[in-house]
Scaffold this motif. Sequence first.
Motif, mmCIF file in Angstrom:
data_model
loop_
_atom_site.group_PDB
_atom_site.id
_atom_site.type_symbol
_atom_site.label_atom_id
_atom_site.label_comp_id
_atom_site.label_asym_id
_atom_site.label_seq_id
_atom_site.Cartn_x
_atom_site.Cartn_y
_atom_site.Cartn_z
ATOM 1 N N ILE A 389 0.831 -1.205 0.000
ATOM 2 C CA ILE A 389 0.000 0.000 0.000
ATOM 3 C C ILE A 389 0.865 1.253 0.000
ATOM 4 C CG2 ILE A 389 -1.684 1.329 1.350
ATOM 5 C CD1 ILE A 389 -2.835 -1.355 2.310
ATOM 6 N N LEU A 390 1.958 1.248 0.750
ATOM 7 C CA LEU A 390 2.823 2.430 0.875
ATOM 8 C C LEU A 390 3.749 2.621 -0.315
ATOM 9 C CD1 LEU A 390 3.869 2.071 4.639
ATOM 10 C CD2 LEU A 390 2.188 3.672 3.669
ATOM 11 N N ARG A 391 4.029 1.544 -1.072
ATOM 12 C CA ARG A 391 5.024 1.625 -2.152
ATOM 13 C C ARG A 391 4.652 2.648 -3.233
ATOM 14 N NH1 ARG A 391 5.411 -3.287 -2.798
ATOM 15 N NH2 ARG A 391 7.287 -3.650 -1.550
ATOM 16 N N PRO A 392 3.424 2.646 -3.765
ATOM 17 C CA PRO A 392 3.113 3.640 -4.809
ATOM 18 C C PRO A 392 3.053 5.078 -4.289
ATOM 19 C CG PRO A 392 1.145 2.380 -4.230
ATOM 20 C CD PRO A 392 2.301 1.715 -3.562
ATOM 21 N N LEU A 393 3.041 5.233 -2.974
ATOM 22 C CA LEU A 393 3.038 6.581 -2.379
ATOM 23 C C LEU A 393 4.454 7.107 -2.164
ATOM 24 C CD1 LEU A 393 0.233 6.020 0.299
ATOM 25 C CD2 LEU A 393 -0.003 6.903 -2.037
ATOM 26 N N TYR A 394 5.460 6.298 -2.588
ATOM 27 C CA TYR A 394 6.875 6.675 -2.453
ATOM 28 C C TYR A 394 7.289 6.892 -0.994
ATOM 29 C CZ TYR A 394 7.446 7.054 -7.481
ATOM 30 O OH TYR A 394 7.515 6.765 -8.820
ATOM 31 N N ASP A 395 6.603 6.207 -0.105
ATOM 32 C CA ASP A 395 6.993 6.250 1.310
ATOM 33 C C ASP A 395 8.031 5.148 1.526
ATOM 34 O OD1 ASP A 395 7.278 6.359 4.028
ATOM 35 O OD2 ASP A 395 5.160 5.998 4.513
ATOM 36 N N HIS A 396 9.264 5.413 1.076
ATOM 37 C CA HIS A 396 10.293 4.377 1.085
ATOM 38 C C HIS A 396 10.611 3.880 2.495
ATOM 39 C CE1 HIS A 396 10.950 4.943 -3.147
ATOM 40 N NE2 HIS A 396 11.235 6.230 -2.986
ATOM 41 N N GLN A 397 10.708 4.800 3.450
ATOM 42 C CA GLN A 397 11.028 4.369 4.803
ATOM 43 C C GLN A 397 9.897 3.543 5.397
ATOM 44 O OE1 GLN A 397 14.129 4.830 6.221
ATOM 45 N NE2 GLN A 397 13.284 3.282 7.591
ATOM 46 N N GLY A 398 8.657 3.952 5.103
ATOM 47 C CA GLY A 398 7.519 3.174 5.588
ATOM 48 C C GLY A 398 7.503 1.773 4.991
ATOM 49 N N VAL A 399 7.838 1.669 3.697
ATOM 50 C CA VAL A 399 7.904 0.360 3.041
ATOM 51 C C VAL A 399 9.013 -0.484 3.666
ATOM 52 C CG1 VAL A 399 8.356 -0.842 0.875
ATOM 53 C CG2 VAL A 399 6.963 1.239 0.874
ATOM 54 N N ILE A 400 10.169 0.135 3.905
ATOM 55 C CA ILE A 400 11.295 -0.596 4.510
ATOM 56 C C ILE A 400 10.914 -1.127 5.881
ATOM 57 C CG2 ILE A 400 13.597 -0.292 5.509
ATOM 58 C CD1 ILE A 400 14.217 1.590 3.162
ATOM 59 N N ASP A 401 10.280 -0.279 6.699
ATOM 60 C CA ASP A 401 9.900 -0.706 8.056
ATOM 61 C C ASP A 401 8.903 -1.874 7.994
ATOM 62 O OD1 ASP A 401 11.553 1.234 9.064
ATOM 63 O OD2 ASP A 401 9.938 2.688 9.412
ATOM 64 N N ALA A 402 7.918 -1.769 7.102
ATOM 65 C CA ALA A 402 6.905 -2.822 7.002
ATOM 66 C C ALA A 402 7.528 -4.135 6.516
ATOM 67 C CB ALA A 402 5.788 -2.385 6.054
ATOM 68 N N GLY A 421 15.627 -4.843 -0.745
ATOM 69 C CA GLY A 421 16.835 -4.328 -1.393
ATOM 70 C C GLY A 421 16.525 -3.237 -2.400
ATOM 71 N N ASP A 422 15.420 -3.393 -3.144
ATOM 72 C CA ASP A 422 15.023 -2.362 -4.120
ATOM 73 C C ASP A 422 14.737 -1.035 -3.428
ATOM 74 O OD1 ASP A 422 15.269 -4.223 -6.153
ATOM 75 O OD2 ASP A 422 13.120 -4.723 -6.188
ATOM 76 N N GLU A 423 14.123 -1.092 -2.242
ATOM 77 C CA GLU A 423 13.843 0.148 -1.500
ATOM 78 C C GLU A 423 15.126 0.821 -1.045
ATOM 79 O OE1 GLU A 423 10.890 1.668 -1.135
ATOM 80 O OE2 GLU A 423 10.103 0.089 -2.445
ATOM 81 N N TYR A 424 16.117 0.018 -0.621
ATOM 82 C CA TYR A 424 17.409 0.606 -0.250
ATOM 83 C C TYR A 424 18.081 1.258 -1.462
ATOM 84 C CZ TYR A 424 17.412 -1.482 4.427
ATOM 85 O OH TYR A 424 17.118 -1.796 5.727
ATOM 86 N N VAL A 425 17.923 0.653 -2.627
ATOM 87 C CA VAL A 425 18.449 1.257 -3.856
ATOM 88 C C VAL A 425 17.772 2.603 -4.101
ATOM 89 C CG1 VAL A 425 18.607 1.030 -6.365
ATOM 90 C CG2 VAL A 425 19.053 -0.953 -4.912
ATOM 91 N N ALA A 426 16.455 2.653 -3.883
ATOM 92 C CA ALA A 426 15.697 3.872 -4.147
ATOM 93 C C ALA A 426 16.148 5.044 -3.278
ATOM 94 C CB ALA A 426 14.203 3.613 -3.937
ATOM 95 N N ILE A 427 16.627 4.758 -2.050
ATOM 96 C CA ILE A 427 17.060 5.860 -1.172
ATOM 97 C C ILE A 427 18.579 6.006 -1.179
ATOM 98 C CG2 ILE A 427 15.038 5.612 0.302
ATOM 99 C CD1 ILE A 427 16.756 4.182 2.345
ATOM 100 N N GLY A 428 19.264 5.291 -2.077
ATOM 101 C CA GLY A 428 20.700 5.473 -2.238
ATOM 102 C C GLY A 428 21.571 4.703 -1.270
ATOM 103 N N GLU A 429 20.997 3.738 -0.552
ATOM 104 C CA GLU A 429 21.772 2.940 0.405
ATOM 105 C C GLU A 429 22.298 1.689 -0.321
ATOM 106 O OE1 GLU A 429 22.677 3.514 3.417
ATOM 107 O OE2 GLU A 429 21.539 5.312 3.898
#
Length: 538
Positions: A389-402, A421-429
């Motif tokens: 649910i959070l992914r299309p809202l670009y809430d990367h940290q929320g997606v990572i936590d979930a 891993g894709d979310e970490y890529v999105a925030i540059g980690e």
Amino acid sequence: MSIIGKCIGATVMAIAGASMAAGDPTGATASPQALALLGGLATAVSGNLAHEAYNKLGDKFGPLIFARYPEIDRNHHIIIALRLSHLDAVEAILRRFNESRSSDHDRERQEEAERVSELIKTYLREAKRFQGDTKGGRALEEREVLAALPKAFETALADRSGATPDVQAARHETEAQVLAELNRQIGSDLPPLFIRVFSGSESGQDGWYDLFVRAAASRLKDDEAFKSIWSAEQLSRIVHMLSLTAGKIDRVLDGQVIAAQDAERRHDEQIALQRRILETLSTEKGVPASELSPILERLLGHVDVPIADVPTVLANAVDGLLAKSKTLVAIHNDYPEIDRAINEARNKLKTLDIEGALTTIRSAQERQKELQKEQLRAEARLHFEEADILRPLYDHQGVIDALRRGIELDPEKYWQWCALGDEYVAIGERREALNTFNTALQVAQKFSGEREISVCYDRIGDMRQAGGDTAGALEAHQAGLEIARTLAERDPSNVDWQRDLSISHNKIGDIRKAGGDTAGALEAYQASLDIRKTLAER
């Protein structure tokens, strides 16, 4: 003593020790027990002398020994025989260990025991491939085996002053050295049950040391090559040594006989006491002695129950178990399977079937563990849904936590690791992303199929390339390509697998192009293009 003298002395002593352990080669008059014990002494000293000589001379050890005795081949018969006897003894201990652990109902201990058993089997297989070449690392392996040979009786041979050596203490010290060596060889700690079987304390059977001595004697006593190096002078030394130590050995043996007789007497007394306890309680409670015996055995296995209190403790235990068998629990709606298991176990207690009751309860415990895992996996789905649910809202940290909360509950879904891993890529980690993709690969290798493993390799390759590790990126993508090619060749009609192979070729082309390998890049791109043309023409 010179090093060469020690080498020759070690050879003769090893032969003499093994032969005397099997029978009297000298014709000297001595008890069979004394000969066997002296055989252990001679074998132990041979191990120490040969080990010292090896440390000094290394690969020159063989030529120095066998140049004097050309009728013996260059395969170092003595060392090999002692080494193989050691391996035979370990193999026998492993068989007993596997038999003993078969009655253990603890799943974790069983899995650990199976893992260790396989490690030891692998070690034994690899060790027995060695056929006697003393060059390179194999000389080191021989030295390690010689260093682990029994020293338990060396003190008795070296000490001729009349003091009685602590043979058992020396033996235990040697067994500890061998166990430590075995730990190093397999790279894992040995279970307590294996150690008890190794020392002979688990079931009263012979331990590793006894098995090793008998195996060595059996190997050496009939070998014609060894007999050829015996001389009158060497035999006279052995006879002299026998005369010096026979009296001391006999005294040790006499003490062992007395100790054995005392142990047998105590055992008989304990058996008689147990029989009286069972007969008395069977009459009092109206319960067959055969049903009481397993309970008594369990009580006697606990050191905090004094023998004088056993009759009272046994009577109380029987009363308590029989009372529990008469009270069944109500079946509740929440956990009816637990209630049914408890009642089944209590029904078994009516005949004092302790083992049956415990088996029922432990089976129910295992089932509850599986149900708990299923509940955790179900809860994990809710966290994964939150991430979606959070992914299309670009809430990367929320997606990572979930995702992290879900993965903690159900870590076997490789694609959720990839999503993290894709979310970490999105925030540059990139470092966190690479670590996560590596974990995804491990999970896929354990729980998923070949295509999923290939996907993980591609993600790892992408991250390595982004971090400037061209060689590492090429290695990862090449691994993914090999899997994709295998799948595509297995089923040419599978469009998804053909497309995967095309993408893998394209990624290889990108890496080769970035590295300046124009020809390699062109070859990879052409392979990718050919596959896409074929798919387009279908």
